[in-house]
Every structure is written in structure tokens, then in C-alpha cells.
Enzyme design. Sequence first.
Site, mmCIF file in Angstrom:
data_model
loop_
_atom_site.group_PDB
_atom_site.id
_atom_site.type_symbol
_atom_site.label_atom_id
_atom_site.label_comp_id
_atom_site.label_asym_id
_atom_site.label_seq_id
_atom_site.Cartn_x
_atom_site.Cartn_y
_atom_site.Cartn_z
ATOM 1 N N CYS A 115 0.808 -1.227 0.000
ATOM 2 C CA CYS A 115 0.000 0.000 0.000
ATOM 3 C C CYS A 115 0.843 1.280 0.000
ATOM 4 C CB CYS A 115 -0.958 0.003 1.183
ATOM 5 S SG CYS A 115 -2.182 -1.307 1.073
ATOM 6 N N HIS A 251 -3.100 7.654 2.188
ATOM 7 C CA HIS A 251 -3.521 6.336 1.712
ATOM 8 C C HIS A 251 -4.867 6.027 2.363
ATOM 9 C CE1 HIS A 251 -3.895 2.210 0.837
ATOM 10 N NE2 HIS A 251 -3.560 1.770 2.032
ATOM 11 N N ASN A 281 -10.009 0.266 0.180
ATOM 12 C CA ASN A 281 -8.545 0.342 0.097
ATOM 13 C C ASN A 281 -8.090 -0.205 -1.254
ATOM 14 O OD1 ASN A 281 -5.781 0.001 0.341
ATOM 15 N ND2 ASN A 281 -5.861 -0.887 2.391
HETATM 16 N N1 COA Z 1 -18.072 -8.201 9.885
HETATM 17 C C1 COA Z 1 -18.483 -8.520 11.137
HETATM 18 N N2 COA Z 1 -17.650 -8.917 12.097
HETATM 19 C C2 COA Z 1 -16.343 -8.987 11.789
HETATM 20 C C3 COA Z 1 -15.859 -8.671 10.509
HETATM 21 C C4 COA Z 1 -16.788 -8.274 9.533
HETATM 22 N N3 COA Z 1 -16.427 -7.927 8.277
HETATM 23 N N4 COA Z 1 -14.528 -8.829 10.503
HETATM 24 C C5 COA Z 1 -14.170 -9.235 11.738
HETATM 25 N N5 COA Z 1 -15.275 -9.337 12.513
HETATM 26 C C6 COA Z 1 -15.354 -9.744 13.909
HETATM 27 C C7 COA Z 1 -14.172 -10.581 14.344
HETATM 28 O O1 COA Z 1 -14.387 -11.930 14.002
HETATM 29 C C8 COA Z 1 -14.195 -10.366 15.839
HETATM 30 O O2 COA Z 1 -15.161 -11.182 16.403
HETATM 31 P P1 COA Z 1 -14.875 -11.977 17.784
HETATM 32 O O3 COA Z 1 -14.613 -10.877 18.786
HETATM 33 O O4 COA Z 1 -16.137 -12.735 17.981
HETATM 34 O O5 COA Z 1 -13.664 -12.807 17.490
HETATM 35 C C9 COA Z 1 -14.673 -8.922 16.006
HETATM 36 O O6 COA Z 1 -15.305 -8.584 14.745
HETATM 37 C C10 COA Z 1 -13.557 -7.955 16.290
HETATM 38 O O7 COA Z 1 -12.506 -8.209 15.379
HETATM 39 P P2 COA Z 1 -11.219 -7.347 15.346
HETATM 40 O O8 COA Z 1 -10.359 -7.809 14.215
HETATM 41 O O9 COA Z 1 -10.595 -7.266 16.693
HETATM 42 O O10 COA Z 1 -11.871 -5.934 15.003
HETATM 43 P P3 COA Z 1 -11.234 -4.508 14.929
HETATM 44 O O11 COA Z 1 -12.018 -3.577 15.728
HETATM 45 O O12 COA Z 1 -9.735 -4.529 15.122
HETATM 46 O O13 COA Z 1 -11.485 -4.117 13.394
HETATM 47 C C11 COA Z 1 -10.296 -3.988 11.320
HETATM 48 C C12 COA Z 1 -10.935 -4.897 12.350
HETATM 49 C C13 COA Z 1 -9.679 -4.884 10.242
HETATM 50 C C14 COA Z 1 -11.384 -3.138 10.690
HETATM 51 C C15 COA Z 1 -9.248 -3.091 11.997
HETATM 52 O O14 COA Z 1 -8.383 -3.856 12.788
HETATM 53 C C16 COA Z 1 -8.432 -2.332 10.982
HETATM 54 O O15 COA Z 1 -8.937 -1.498 10.281
HETATM 55 N N6 COA Z 1 -7.119 -2.584 10.933
HETATM 56 C C17 COA Z 1 -6.246 -1.952 9.985
HETATM 57 C C18 COA Z 1 -6.369 -2.694 8.701
HETATM 58 C C19 COA Z 1 -5.766 -1.961 7.558
HETATM 59 O O16 COA Z 1 -5.972 -0.799 7.398
HETATM 60 N N7 COA Z 1 -5.055 -2.705 6.724
HETATM 61 C C20 COA Z 1 -4.490 -2.230 5.527
HETATM 62 C C21 COA Z 1 -3.301 -1.405 5.806
HETATM 63 S S1 COA Z 1 -2.636 -0.907 4.274
#
Ligand code: COA
Length: 324
Positions: A115, A251, A281
Amino acid sequence: MMARRSLLVGFGGYLPDRIVTNDELATRLDTSDEWIRARTGIAQRHIAGPGDTAVSMASAAASQALDYAGMRAGDVGAVIVGTSTPDQAFPATAVRVQAELGMTGGFGFDLAAACSGFIYALSMADSLIRSGQVDSVLVIGSEVYSRIVDWSDRGTCVLFGDGAGAVLLRAAGDEDEDRAGILSTHLHSDGRTGDLLYVDGAVGQREKSGFLHMRGRDVFRHAVAKLSDSVDEVLRVNGLSHGDVSWLVPHQANLRIIEGVARKLELPPERVIVTVDRHANTSAASIPLALNEAVRDGRIRPGDLVLMEALGGGLTWGSALARI
Ligand code: COA
């Protein structure tokens, strides 16, 4: 004689026709529009059709950038494509784009920094111009993440979209505004964090599946910290303070990360270019797509100071400061 500088003279973008909303994803995955919007700010994404490839999308975006600048492909010295989703291992996407554009001279190569690909490509292009090797460079980000995400993994597939963006750089001449151009670029990577966000396998490891994997929470934490440092670095090097920046063109991974960096810069939301709600993204394509949109709709204007920043798999991260 003044040092050579790179001006941003052309902008272009391409998004596939097909739009997939969060609600559509929720018909086949255990997710919801509410969950995706609240965590990421994403409402929809564009998904490549059978005819859309890294090459076709890059070429479309590049053609627009050339038209914007009133330049012909034959006048361009180099093409750099930031991509992690090339159509082929080689030839590089960039040389296929050369052929599509009708270029018979110059050179092209791809650059893989996930990215951060556009910031890396912009930095390389600026260096080529500053060193006098070329007078103009097409800098492109083109990505089809829909072909590397696991569509059954709700934790990653909802985050990404497809598209391409392009910027044309040209060496400043005597007649150009002497403050305009790329002021500095700053690149970083740390391979110790390589397992936080990666694709398992490629043509050198065919036994792997080739899907994207991510530890979302860890990536989020690194993004906020490293992008804050990156913003500090670019301002410090240029002797500028927060109030001097006209626009943040980040980004587009997650609205909460973008808002964190904007707060750090003390920039109000109307000074931040956001496309993540509509594009999701698009990896290396996201910054040039956002720039293209904001220049064409008249928000970003000549003389404005634009700060760009990105973080991606590697981890790689970096920033660039440019006066349009
Ligand atoms: N819909 C519903 N629930 C979802 C889900 C979705 N699309 N994706 C994950 N979950 C669930 C998980 O299974 C988890 O459930 P559990 O608690 O029963 O295990 C719960 O939601 C929380 O998951 P978690 O991964 O801890 O959530 P989060 O608050 O960290 O949000 C992201 C997840 C991916 C949105 C967040 O971590 C994020 O944005 N990270 C940065 C990612 C990024 O930008 N990457 C690219 C960089 S270039």
C-alpha cells in the site's frame, strides 16, 4: 542554477464499473453495513470485471494524466507502476503500459511496496528527475486486490477494492513557478513486521494459495504510530509546522486511521481528501486516485501544499510533500 525539481503536471484515474456495496457483501458473508462502516468508513468498493487488469487500468489512468498535462506518451521518459497485483511476473506492468500508450522510447519498471507503492514510486520518479536521468515520469498505482483476497474471510475481504491512479511528473523549467514541485519524500520499511500483512505465495512459491492475510489490530496500531512519526519527519525536514499544510491526501485504508493523522496535523476534516468510503482500500492506487479526484473537482489548486502518506505490507511506510 537552481536544483532540478519535479512538478506534478498531470492526474488520472480509473475505477471498474461494478460497484459492490456493504449490503451486497452481507448477502454472502456474516457481516453488516453497520459493522464495516463503523470500523472502517467504507460503504462500497469497485471490483474489476473480466476485462480489467493491472495493465488495462494503469493505461487508462495514465492516458488521462497525459491528456490533463497536454503531453504525448512519446515525450515521457519513464513509467513506474506501484503494484502488488501484476498481471504477469514479467514483463513488468510498466512496459506493457508503455506498449499500450504507444511509447517506443524510455523505460519502465514495477515496484512492490504494497500500500506504500505510490509513495515509493513517486520518490523514485522524483530521484530520476532530480538526477537528470529523465525529464518526465508517469507514476502509476494499479491494483486488483479482489483477485488476492479470500472472499470467505470477512476480516479482510470487506476492506479492499480495485482501481488505478496516475500522476505525471515533469522537470521544472525556467518558466515555471519556482516554489512548486515535490519538496521531499521519505521512505521506511521494517521486515521484522512482515507477518502482520502478507500474501502467502506467488510464482516463486506455487504451492501456497496466494491469499492476503492480516493481523488487523496490529496493523492498525503500527499505522497510527508510524504515520504520525512520518508526518512529523516530513514537516521537520522542510521547516514547516502543522498550519502550513493545505491538504492531507492519505492512503485510504481506514477512516479512523486517516482521522488520527488529520488530528495530529490539526487539520479540519474539510482539508482531508477522503475516498475510502467509495473506493475502499485500493492499495498503491489510492493516493493518486484521491489526488485526481480533488484536483479535478477544484479542491486542490495550484500553490497548495499537499502532504501524502501511506503504510502497507512490509511493513513499508512513508510520506511526500509537494506544492501543486
Ligand atoms: N463483519 C463482522 N464482524 C467482523 C468482521 C466483519 N467484516 N470482521 C471481523 N469481525 C469480527 C471478528 O471476528 C471479531 O469477532 P470476535 O470478537 O467474535 O472474534 C470482532 O469482529 C472484532 O474483530 P477485530 O479484528 O478485533 O476488530 P477490529 O475492531 O480490530 O477491526 C479492522 C478490524 C480490520 C477493521 C481493523 O483492525 C483495521 O482497520 N485494521 C487496519 C487494517 C488496515 O488498514 N489494513 C491495511 C493497511 S494498508
